[in-house]
Design an enzyme around this catalytic site. Structure first.
Site, short mmCIF file in Angstrom:
data_model
loop_
_atom_site.label_atom_id
_atom_site.label_comp_id
_atom_site.label_asym_id
_atom_site.label_seq_id
_atom_site.Cartn_x
_atom_site.Cartn_y
_atom_site.Cartn_z
CG PHE A 1 -48.82 2.12 59.92
CD1 PHE A 1 -47.73 2.97 59.88
CD2 PHE A 1 -49.58 1.97 58.76
CE1 PHE A 1 -47.38 3.64 58.72
CE2 PHE A 1 -49.24 2.64 57.59
CZ PHE A 1 -48.13 3.47 57.57
CG ASP B 1 -56.63 1.53 60.27
OD1 ASP B 1 -56.97 0.92 59.24
OD2 ASP B 1 -55.61 2.23 60.33
CE LYS C 1 -51.76 -1.86 53.43
NZ LYS C 1 -51.83 -0.90 54.54
C1 LIG Z 1 -51.60 0.45 54.96
C2 LIG Z 1 -52.32 0.95 56.15
C3 LIG Z 1 -52.70 2.29 56.26
C4 LIG Z 1 -52.30 3.34 55.24
O1 LIG Z 1 -52.83 3.09 53.99
P1 LIG Z 1 -52.29 3.91 52.70
O2 LIG Z 1 -53.18 3.47 51.60
O3 LIG Z 1 -50.86 3.51 52.53
O4 LIG Z 1 -52.41 5.34 53.02
C5 LIG Z 1 -53.44 2.67 57.36
N1 LIG Z 1 -53.79 1.79 58.31
C6 LIG Z 1 -53.43 0.49 58.24
C7 LIG Z 1 -53.88 -0.45 59.30
C8 LIG Z 1 -52.68 0.03 57.16
O5 LIG Z 1 -52.31 -1.24 57.11
#
Ligand SMILES: *Cc1c(COP(=O)(O)O)cnc(C)c1O
Length: 396
Positions: free
Chosen positions: A137, A222, A251
């Site tokens: 994701f 990520d 986050k």
């Molecule tokens: C939450 C998340 C995203 C997306 O972040 P947003 O601030 O909602 O755009 C991308 N990568 C990972 C691993 C995430 O947990």
């Protein structure tokens, strides 16, 4: 009052979320309160965002003070807290330079653009493909959606952006087979959090690092969810004994203030020059003040150590519950990013927890995701376990 607000929310807000019928109006530490005054223990932290707990005084003070000084000025000027926040991120990471944006998707978007631009500068056109993982994701913008290895999120949105290939997580042979002369980067989460808290194996990541380095294929990690202390270290890659080429953050970075960033070495970040990438709000004074306060508190006040202990304690208590409840099939994760896999309806379980005054999250319908604030105490973990015991008993 709460019922009326919920009714209006359904009427006026886009129907993009499965919202719980609760309106939270106040938070402090690991606790939040709804409009009726009811208190909840928060083991979700605004989806792994409020790592220092709700309304941490240092962050509140930094934001309020900065708001009264200068809220926004644009990146056509140097911004004191932004420079300091970048300096702090560099001091505590593998990187040399930081680009600030406003969310996780935007951070991954920047990482994707940087990887393509770096490769284009060095090798010319045609080397643009990125290998990403199945079950990953990375966000909801078109590029990050294209990089997300879950069909259900793509539904109704094709055509996806060209140049993303997917391989199974923890499978280096598959990744090697998928690599060709077009490949410029690998994009990976060290813990697939949204995907169900699946942890990357140490040897796999080490070998992946060697393989990508030999070919000058950039390794983009990520860390949007795993970063900022979530796994017991400031960044999750530290657990693996490797250095990535680019990491993305968001986050937990502003402890609730919306902000994202990427970090990279000079040799890579230098592919960005004026005019190549930008964000009007990125790293604005308010966001940067939040980042700076968050980092200072996290690093200087022993929060990481405390969170490691809390994570071990919570993990141990969950293992005890697993012995008692055969429908718990697995417990996994790192630090305070834990997944409890169940063979019963996880979404229903989540609702039961909420009724008992505990906020958790469920991914994939059967994996409970536990991401309490990093400052969670053993007493608060005990309260959580007691409620879990009570809820699980109904499913025996
Ligand atoms: C939450 C998340 C995203 C997306 O972040 P947003 O601030 O909602 O755009 C991308 N990568 C990972 C691993 C995430 O947990």
């Amino acid at each position: 009052m709460q019922a009326e607000l919920i009714e209006k929310g359904v009427r006026y807000l886009a129907n993009t979320y499965s919202r719980n019928p609760v309106a939270i109006v106040k938070g402090e530490g690991c606790w939040v309160w709804d409009m009726t005054g009811r208190r909840y223990l928060d083991f979700l932290s605004g989806i792994a965002v409020c790592n220092l707990g709700h309304c941490h005084r240092d962050v509140v003070e930094a934001i309020t003070t900065q708001a009264g000084k200068l809220t926004h000025i644009s990146n056509l000027f140097f911004i004191e807290p932004q420079v300091k926040a970048a300096e702090a991120l560099v001091a505590h990471s593998f990187g040399d330079k930081v680009f600030f944006c406003n969310s996780g998707a935007e951070a991954n978007e920047a990482a994707i653009k940087l990887a393509r631009r770096y490769s284009w500068k060095r090798y010319g056109e045609g080397r643009y493909a990125i290998i990403a993982m199945e079950n990953s994701f990375h966000g909801r913008t078109m590029a990050t959606l294209s990089a997300t290895g879950q069909r259900k999120f793509h539904e109704g949105f094709p055509p996806m952006l060209e140049g993303f290939n997917f391989v199974p997580f923890n499978d280096l042979d598959a990744l090697k087979r998928a690599t060709d002369e077009k490949t410029c980067a690998v994009l990976i989460e060290l813990i697939q959090a949204e995907g169900g808290v699946y942890v990357a194996e140490k040897d796999y990541i080490k070998e992946l690092r060697d393989f990508t380095r030999e070919r000058d294929i950039l390794l983009i990690i990520d860390e949007v969810q795993t970063g900022i202390g979530r796994t017991g270290k400031l960044f999750c890659y530290e657990h693996y004994g490797i250095e990535p080429d680019i990491i993305s953050l968001a986050k937990g970075l502003g402890n609730g203030f919306p902000v994202g960033a990427i970090i990279a070495k000079d040799s890579i970040m230098d592919a960005f020059v004026p005019g190549t990438h930008a964000s009007t709000f990125g790293g604005n004074p308010l966001a940067s003040a939040a980042v700076l306060a968050t980092l200072n508190t996290l690093i200087n006040e022993g929060v990481l150590k405390q969170s490691q202990k809390a994570g071990e304690y919570l993990f141990g208590e969950l293992v005890n519950l697993k012995r008692k409840y055969p429908f718990i099939t697995d417990i996994r994760g790192m630090g305070l990013l834990l997944g409890v896999e169940v063979s019963v309806d996880g979404d229903a379980l989540q609702k039961e927890f909420l009724k008992e005054g505990v906020i958790i999250n469920c991914t994939k319908g059967h994996i409970l995701r536990l991401v309490p604030p990093l400052i969670v105490t053993s007493e608060e973990i005990d309260i959580f376990i007691k409620v879990a015991d009570k809820v699980f008993e109904r499913y025996l």
